[in-house]
Enzyme design. Sequence first.
Site, mmCIF file in Angstrom:
data_model
loop_
_atom_site.group_PDB
_atom_site.id
_atom_site.type_symbol
_atom_site.label_atom_id
_atom_site.label_comp_id
_atom_site.label_asym_id
_atom_site.label_seq_id
_atom_site.Cartn_x
_atom_site.Cartn_y
_atom_site.Cartn_z
ATOM 1 C CG HIS A 1 -1.880 0.875 1.381
ATOM 2 N ND1 HIS A 1 -3.012 0.815 2.008
ATOM 3 C CD2 HIS A 1 -1.848 2.258 0.654
ATOM 4 C CE1 HIS A 1 -3.959 2.075 1.903
ATOM 5 N NE2 HIS A 1 -3.121 2.930 1.257
ATOM 6 C CD GLU B 1 -7.319 6.783 4.573
ATOM 7 O OE1 GLU B 1 -7.914 6.558 3.390
ATOM 8 O OE2 GLU B 1 -6.445 7.139 4.918
ATOM 9 C CG HIS C 1 -7.735 3.288 -0.174
ATOM 10 N ND1 HIS C 1 -6.875 2.691 -1.259
ATOM 11 C CD2 HIS C 1 -6.976 4.080 0.300
ATOM 12 C CE1 HIS C 1 -5.721 2.954 -1.307
ATOM 13 N NE2 HIS C 1 -5.308 4.073 -0.048
HETATM 14 N N1 HPA Z 1 -6.785 7.414 1.303
HETATM 15 C C1 HPA Z 1 -7.364 7.544 0.080
HETATM 16 N N2 HPA Z 1 -6.624 7.991 -0.914
HETATM 17 C C2 HPA Z 1 -5.493 8.087 -0.917
HETATM 18 C C3 HPA Z 1 -4.526 8.108 0.165
HETATM 19 C C4 HPA Z 1 -5.397 7.753 1.211
HETATM 20 O O1 HPA Z 1 -4.837 7.414 2.242
HETATM 21 N N3 HPA Z 1 -3.498 8.346 -0.298
HETATM 22 C C5 HPA Z 1 -3.467 8.836 -1.566
HETATM 23 N N4 HPA Z 1 -4.765 8.751 -1.946
HETATM 24 ZN ZN ZN Z 2 -3.970 4.840 0.527
#
Ligand code: HPA
Ligand code: ZN
Length: 355
Positions: free
Chosen positions: A32, A215, A212
């Site tokens: 990642h 988060e 993703h």
């Molecule tokens: N999250 C979402 N998009 C992103 C990230 C991240 O941590 N880093 C670069 N683009």
């Molecule tokens: Zn990322």
Amino acid sequence: MNTPTTPPPALERLPRARLPDLLARMPKAELHIHIEGSLEPELIFALAHRNGVALPYASVQALRAAYAFTDLQSFLDIYYAGASVLLREEDFFDMAMAYFRRAAADGAVHAELFFDPQTHTARGVSMGTVVEGLARAQAQAADELGVSSALILCFLRHLSEEDAFATLEAALPWRERFVGVGLDSSERGHPPEKFSRVFARCRALGLRVVAHAGEEGPPAYIRTALDDLQVERIDHGVRCADDPALVVELARRRTPLTVCPLSNVKLCVYPRMEDHALPALLRAGLCVTVNSDDPAYFGGYLLENYRALFAAHPALGPREAWQLAANSFEASFADAATKARWQQALAVAVQSLAD
Ligand code: HPA
Ligand code: ZN
């Protein structure tokens, strides 16, 4: 489904005092890393000068001083501004080579790199410029540094499904250059299922799929990434900790999470590294991995992420260090024979530190 590796017997003999050496010397994979997030301020200024691009910051110091983020969006605004200096194939090559050198110094033997084509094609940079520049660095990194790598094309989730489809079409002439697709950018308000049809098409093309999720977004986004997009790994995913049934499900499936400890603290997902859920997720049997996300922006490359995590969590020792490295190989998109070779090299590294 992936299968976990058994720990080498020498691990039991490894004293805690050897932990710093183990973290540094154990071979590992990074799964990642947004390659645009490896652009250091010095390189941003050098490329701006080389390409005649004006930057809204007076100096390297002023740019670095702006790296005080409150959430994901506050970071993304600066990250996209930084990427605006990338115009020519050489720029993508230089950026990726600088990353590979750092990764090799941190003990990485393999890296799976995210890239964001829409960030570049929207500025008139062609898909070929991006992909060929990165591919040339991949070949040189394999030759010179012994680091293997793969590319994962990410769709920007704040843009439309139509834009994602057009990006996929534009990338197809370079189909052999990337192993899979991912989903990144602003998470809240852009659930994975917005891209169900794009991901179905990608899967039909034989591409590996990741996204993703969880988060900043809720655990429900992790569920729809699994069920609707049918992803093989979840990037970040730490907010699964808010949903105990989901944690059990992720452990049962051994779906890897590509966790990025320094990123999570910098973007205020956790107030302090001591609050990070990674140790609890590892104890729950999840295939957790450690990664750097956007190392130029978040204060450290791969090894620094391991160090910061272990420094804040005394319950993590050699056993967990080995587990995280073993997980990084298990979760990679390499073939089974290559993974077995890496696991063997990891066992040899543990053995040599125990002797
Ligand atoms: N999250 C979402 N998009 C992103 C990230 C991240 O941590 N880093 C670069 N683009
Ligand atoms: Zn990322």
